[in-house]
Motif scaffolding. Structure first.
Motif, mmCIF file in Angstrom:
data_model
loop_
_atom_site.group_PDB
_atom_site.id
_atom_site.type_symbol
_atom_site.label_atom_id
_atom_site.label_comp_id
_atom_site.label_asym_id
_atom_site.label_seq_id
_atom_site.Cartn_x
_atom_site.Cartn_y
_atom_site.Cartn_z
ATOM 1 N N TRP A 1 2.655 9.630 15.387
ATOM 2 C CA TRP A 1 1.299 10.024 15.738
ATOM 3 C C TRP A 1 0.499 10.308 14.469
ATOM 4 C CZ3 TRP A 1 -0.941 14.707 14.502
ATOM 5 C CH2 TRP A 1 -2.239 14.883 14.983
ATOM 6 N N ALA A 2 1.076 11.064 13.543
ATOM 7 C CA ALA A 2 0.356 11.518 12.354
ATOM 8 C C ALA A 2 -0.048 10.362 11.447
ATOM 9 C CB ALA A 2 1.206 12.520 11.575
ATOM 10 N N ASP A 3 0.805 9.374 11.281
ATOM 11 C CA ASP A 3 0.442 8.308 10.338
ATOM 12 C C ASP A 3 -0.793 7.547 10.810
ATOM 13 O OD1 ASP A 3 1.439 6.417 12.197
ATOM 14 O OD2 ASP A 3 3.264 6.078 11.066
ATOM 15 N N GLY A 4 -0.862 7.243 12.098
ATOM 16 C CA GLY A 4 -2.040 6.558 12.624
ATOM 17 C C GLY A 4 -3.285 7.427 12.578
ATOM 18 N N TYR A 5 -3.127 8.683 12.956
ATOM 19 C CA TYR A 5 -4.258 9.608 12.952
ATOM 20 C C TYR A 5 -4.815 9.765 11.539
ATOM 21 C CZ TYR A 5 -6.898 13.937 13.246
ATOM 22 O OH TYR A 5 -7.885 14.886 13.149
ATOM 23 N N LEU A 6 -3.930 9.995 10.573
ATOM 24 C CA LEU A 6 -4.379 10.199 9.197
ATOM 25 C C LEU A 6 -4.972 8.927 8.599
ATOM 26 C CD1 LEU A 6 -1.487 12.458 7.854
ATOM 27 C CD2 LEU A 6 -3.821 13.159 8.499
ATOM 28 N N ALA A 7 -4.374 7.781 8.913
ATOM 29 C CA ALA A 7 -4.916 6.523 8.389
ATOM 30 C C ALA A 7 -6.347 6.303 8.874
ATOM 31 C CB ALA A 7 -4.018 5.354 8.800
ATOM 32 N N GLN B 1 -7.642 4.944 5.653
ATOM 33 C CA GLN B 1 -6.584 4.332 4.857
ATOM 34 C C GLN B 1 -5.788 3.315 5.672
ATOM 35 O OE1 GLN B 1 -4.349 7.718 3.345
ATOM 36 N NE2 GLN B 1 -5.700 7.881 1.571
ATOM 37 N N GLU B 2 -6.430 2.775 6.709
ATOM 38 C CA GLU B 2 -5.756 1.750 7.498
ATOM 39 C C GLU B 2 -5.561 0.515 6.626
ATOM 40 O OE1 GLU B 2 -7.195 2.089 11.954
ATOM 41 O OE2 GLU B 2 -8.862 2.344 10.541
ATOM 42 N N SER B 3 -4.407 -0.118 6.781
ATOM 43 C CA SER B 3 -4.118 -1.313 5.988
ATOM 44 C C SER B 3 -3.340 -2.302 6.848
ATOM 45 C CB SER B 3 -3.290 -0.948 4.745
ATOM 46 O OG SER B 3 -1.997 -0.503 5.130
ATOM 47 N N ARG B 4 -3.380 -3.541 6.452
ATOM 48 C CA ARG B 4 -2.611 -4.560 7.173
ATOM 49 C C ARG B 4 -1.112 -4.259 7.056
ATOM 50 N NH1 ARG B 4 -4.199 -10.417 5.805
ATOM 51 N NH2 ARG B 4 -3.129 -10.765 7.773
ATOM 52 N N PHE B 5 -0.691 -3.786 5.881
ATOM 53 C CA PHE B 5 0.718 -3.458 5.696
ATOM 54 C C PHE B 5 1.131 -2.302 6.608
ATOM 55 C CE2 PHE B 5 4.210 -1.186 3.576
ATOM 56 C CZ PHE B 5 5.167 -2.182 3.628
ATOM 57 N N GLY B 6 0.303 -1.259 6.670
ATOM 58 C CA GLY B 6 0.585 -0.125 7.548
ATOM 59 C C GLY B 6 0.617 -0.544 9.002
ATOM 60 N N VAL C 1 0.840 -1.192 0.000
ATOM 61 C CA VAL C 1 0.000 0.000 0.000
ATOM 62 C C VAL C 1 0.882 1.252 0.000
ATOM 63 C CG1 VAL C 1 -1.710 1.271 1.356
ATOM 64 C CG2 VAL C 1 -1.774 -1.218 1.285
ATOM 65 N N PHE C 2 0.509 2.233 -0.823
ATOM 66 C CA PHE C 2 1.187 3.523 -0.806
ATOM 67 C C PHE C 2 0.151 4.623 -0.616
ATOM 68 C CE2 PHE C 2 4.499 1.102 -2.971
ATOM 69 C CZ PHE C 2 5.593 1.498 -2.232
ATOM 70 N N ASN C 3 0.204 5.248 0.528
ATOM 71 C CA ASN C 3 -0.619 6.411 0.822
ATOM 72 C C ASN C 3 0.195 7.252 1.797
ATOM 73 O OD1 ASN C 3 -1.040 5.292 3.453
ATOM 74 N ND2 ASN C 3 -2.803 4.129 2.683
ATOM 75 N N LEU C 4 -0.309 8.424 2.135
ATOM 76 C CA LEU C 4 0.468 9.325 3.000
ATOM 77 C C LEU C 4 0.797 8.703 4.360
ATOM 78 C CD1 LEU C 4 1.925 11.975 3.385
ATOM 79 C CD2 LEU C 4 -0.245 12.998 4.106
ATOM 80 N N PRO C 5 -0.140 8.047 5.042
ATOM 81 C CA PRO C 5 0.228 7.435 6.320
ATOM 82 C C PRO C 5 1.361 6.417 6.190
ATOM 83 C CG PRO C 5 -2.153 7.618 6.177
ATOM 84 C CD PRO C 5 -1.611 7.999 4.821
ATOM 85 N N VAL C 6 1.319 5.587 5.173
ATOM 86 C CA VAL C 6 2.390 4.598 4.988
ATOM 87 C C VAL C 6 3.700 5.300 4.611
ATOM 88 C CG1 VAL C 6 3.176 2.654 3.564
ATOM 89 C CG2 VAL C 6 0.841 2.674 4.469
#
Length: 182
Positions: A47-53, A58-63, A2-7
């Motif tokens: 903090w930001a990656d979890g909050y934004l996901a 955009q939560e993912s198993r990979f993240g 997965v590629f998104n801002l949180p990841v």
């Protein structure tokens, strides 16, 4: 993958590791501040990656896999750098406890997930307190100087590291109890 801002923020924490090492060893008067700031920014991305996901769904198993790996890597590297610089039994003992706990809990989570009991070892509030104390300690100890000549950040860092170490043991006991309860 997965590629998104949180990841990408999680990957950024991993990319910060060589830069942290470089800044730590750089013989410049501004380098300790830069290393501490970089570590602080890494903490904010955690903090930001979890909050934004969660916010952007955009939560993912990979993240979910990569986030704790990135956290553990940068914290372990910072602790090892401090052990190398300090040659201090208390900092070394705290490092052994903190890194050892992370290995034990990671293995426990893997084992519990394989047995279908992952929820028994979900992240608890005490783990968040431990992480906060740990981040404060590492930022202060990486900087290792008084702030504005008056605020004893090194002493604050040592106290926060002691608190983080106690919370580390406490949270590990809680996780183990939870995992092995009926």
């Amino acid at each position: 993958m997965v590629f998104n801002l949180p990841v990408l923020l999680t990957w950024l924490r991993i990319a910060f590791i060589p830069l942290l090492v470089f800044l730590f060893y750089l013989d410049q008067p501004w380098a300790p501040l830069a290393a501490a700031t970089l570590f602080g920014v890494a903490g904010l991305t955690d903090w930001a990656d979890g909050y934004l996901a969660r916010l952007w769904q955009q939560e993912s198993r990979f993240g979910a896999f990569l986030d704790p790996v990135a956290d553990k890597l940068i914290v372990a590297v910072a602790l090892i750098l401090l052990v190398e610089r300090e040659v201090n039994v208390w900092i070394t003992l705290a490092t052994v406890v903190i890194i050892g706990r992370e290995i034990v809990i990671s293995a426990l989570r893997e084992w519990m997930a394989e047995s279908g009991n992952r929820s028994k070892v979900a992240v608890a509030f005490i783990g968040k307190l431990k992480t906060t104390a740990q981040m404060i300690a590492l930022i202060c100890l990486l900087y290792n100087q008084d702030l504005f000549g008056v605020l004893p950040l090194r002493d604050i860092g040592l106290v926060a590291l002691a608190i983080a170490t106690v919370l580390t043991v406490w949270s590990m006991v809680q996780y183990l109890r939870s995992a092995f309860s009926s």
